[in-house]
Design an enzyme around this catalytic site. Sequence first.
Site, PDB file in Angstrom:
ATOM      1  N   LYS A  87      53.711  50.200  20.383  1.00 24.49           N
ATOM      2  CA  LYS A  87      54.681  50.443  21.371  1.00 24.49           C
ATOM      3  C   LYS A  87      54.516  49.207  22.461  1.00 24.49           C
ATOM      4  O   LYS A  87      53.407  48.923  22.786  1.00 24.49           O
ATOM      5  CB  LYS A  87      54.229  51.647  22.281  1.00 24.49           C
ATOM      6  CG  LYS A  87      54.272  53.013  21.604  1.00 24.49           C
ATOM      7  CD  LYS A  87      54.386  54.001  22.456  1.00 24.49           C
ATOM      8  CE  LYS A  87      52.972  54.405  23.138  1.00 24.49           C
ATOM      9  NZ  LYS A  87      51.792  54.766  21.932  1.00 24.49           N
TER      10      LYS A  87
ATOM     11  N   ASP B  99      48.269  50.605  16.430  1.00 23.24           N
ATOM     12  CA  ASP B  99      49.156  50.268  17.621  1.00 23.24           C
ATOM     13  C   ASP B  99      49.147  48.585  17.559  1.00 23.24           C
ATOM     14  O   ASP B  99      49.147  48.032  16.718  1.00 23.24           O
ATOM     15  CB  ASP B  99      48.561  50.620  18.826  1.00 23.24           C
ATOM     16  CG  ASP B  99      48.485  52.139  19.321  1.00 23.24           C
ATOM     17  OD1 ASP B  99      49.308  52.890  18.615  1.00 23.24           O
ATOM     18  OD2 ASP B  99      47.872  52.647  20.105  1.00 23.24           O
TER      19      ASP B  99
ATOM     20  N   MET C  17      48.687  46.269  32.258  1.00 26.74           N
ATOM     21  CA  MET C  17      50.067  46.363  31.943  1.00 26.74           C
ATOM     22  C   MET C  17      50.830  46.173  33.118  1.00 26.74           C
ATOM     23  O   MET C  17      51.730  46.809  33.644  1.00 26.74           O
ATOM     24  CB  MET C  17      50.334  47.816  31.338  1.00 26.74           C
ATOM     25  CG  MET C  17      50.023  47.916  29.925  1.00 26.74           C
ATOM     26  SD  MET C  17      49.820  49.477  29.235  1.00 26.74           S
ATOM     27  CE  MET C  17      48.386  50.198  30.419  1.00 26.74           C
TER      28      MET C  17
END
Length: 271
Positions: A77, A55, A191
């Site tokens: 991502k 990732d 996030m």
Amino acid sequence: MSFVEDARWFTAAPPAAQAGVPGHVTLVGAGPGDPELLTLRAVKALRNARLVLYDHLVGKEVLQYVPADADLIYVGKEAAHHTLPQESIIDLMVRLARSGRSLVRLKGGDCFVFGRGGEEAIALAEQGIAFDIVPGITSAQGAGAYAGIPLTHRDHAGTLVFATGHLCGRDEVALDWAALARPRQTAVIYMGLGTLPIISRELQAHGLPADTPAALVEQATLPGQRCVSGTLGGLPELARAHGIRPPALIVIGHVVALQQHIARGLRAQFV
């Protein structure tokens, strides 16, 4: 980076694949970034890997443990940019395993803490593919330790909550604001930098005082780590003034005020 599938990933399967025996998948938590925070089991899995799907938040230094002749597939991502959607990552992982290839699925932090490891484990189980899970130190733990913020403290926080600040609709963050605004608690929001004004506003609207200590930790455990402290009400302006960029964690609670005491004796981590 655009994703281009390579047929060689499927043709390098061992002889067992000819008998229809699927490969084995190891879901590995890479920790928050500092390679010295990898578990021994994670290092062993990486050193034995022949194929790794990794990732965006996996540090380059972590990948040094992967053999030079192994296949590395980036499926990262980032905000507003996904090399592959999650469904396509799962599909690729399953197809590779069913072709007979064993692989490591490498994720930042811990696989089961906002890493979508649960979705991937369920898909593997449904397909009858054997797998194991190597936990990793999650980013909140790394950020707290390296910034000198204890996530719990018997005088200040007997409850610790992790949440994700992603938008779930048009200007909507679907969180239990009342639960996050409880007293004597530390809330760590992943996030959430892009939705920081909403987070600050809603927590205050649900009873958390504007002067509650809060901090932003950017690039936790990496040499470029920055931690800026202030108050819940001032967090959005604090982020703008200091140019905080993802990846960054939001830490809210009275434990943040303890940083000024702990930092006096905290040895530099980046040596």
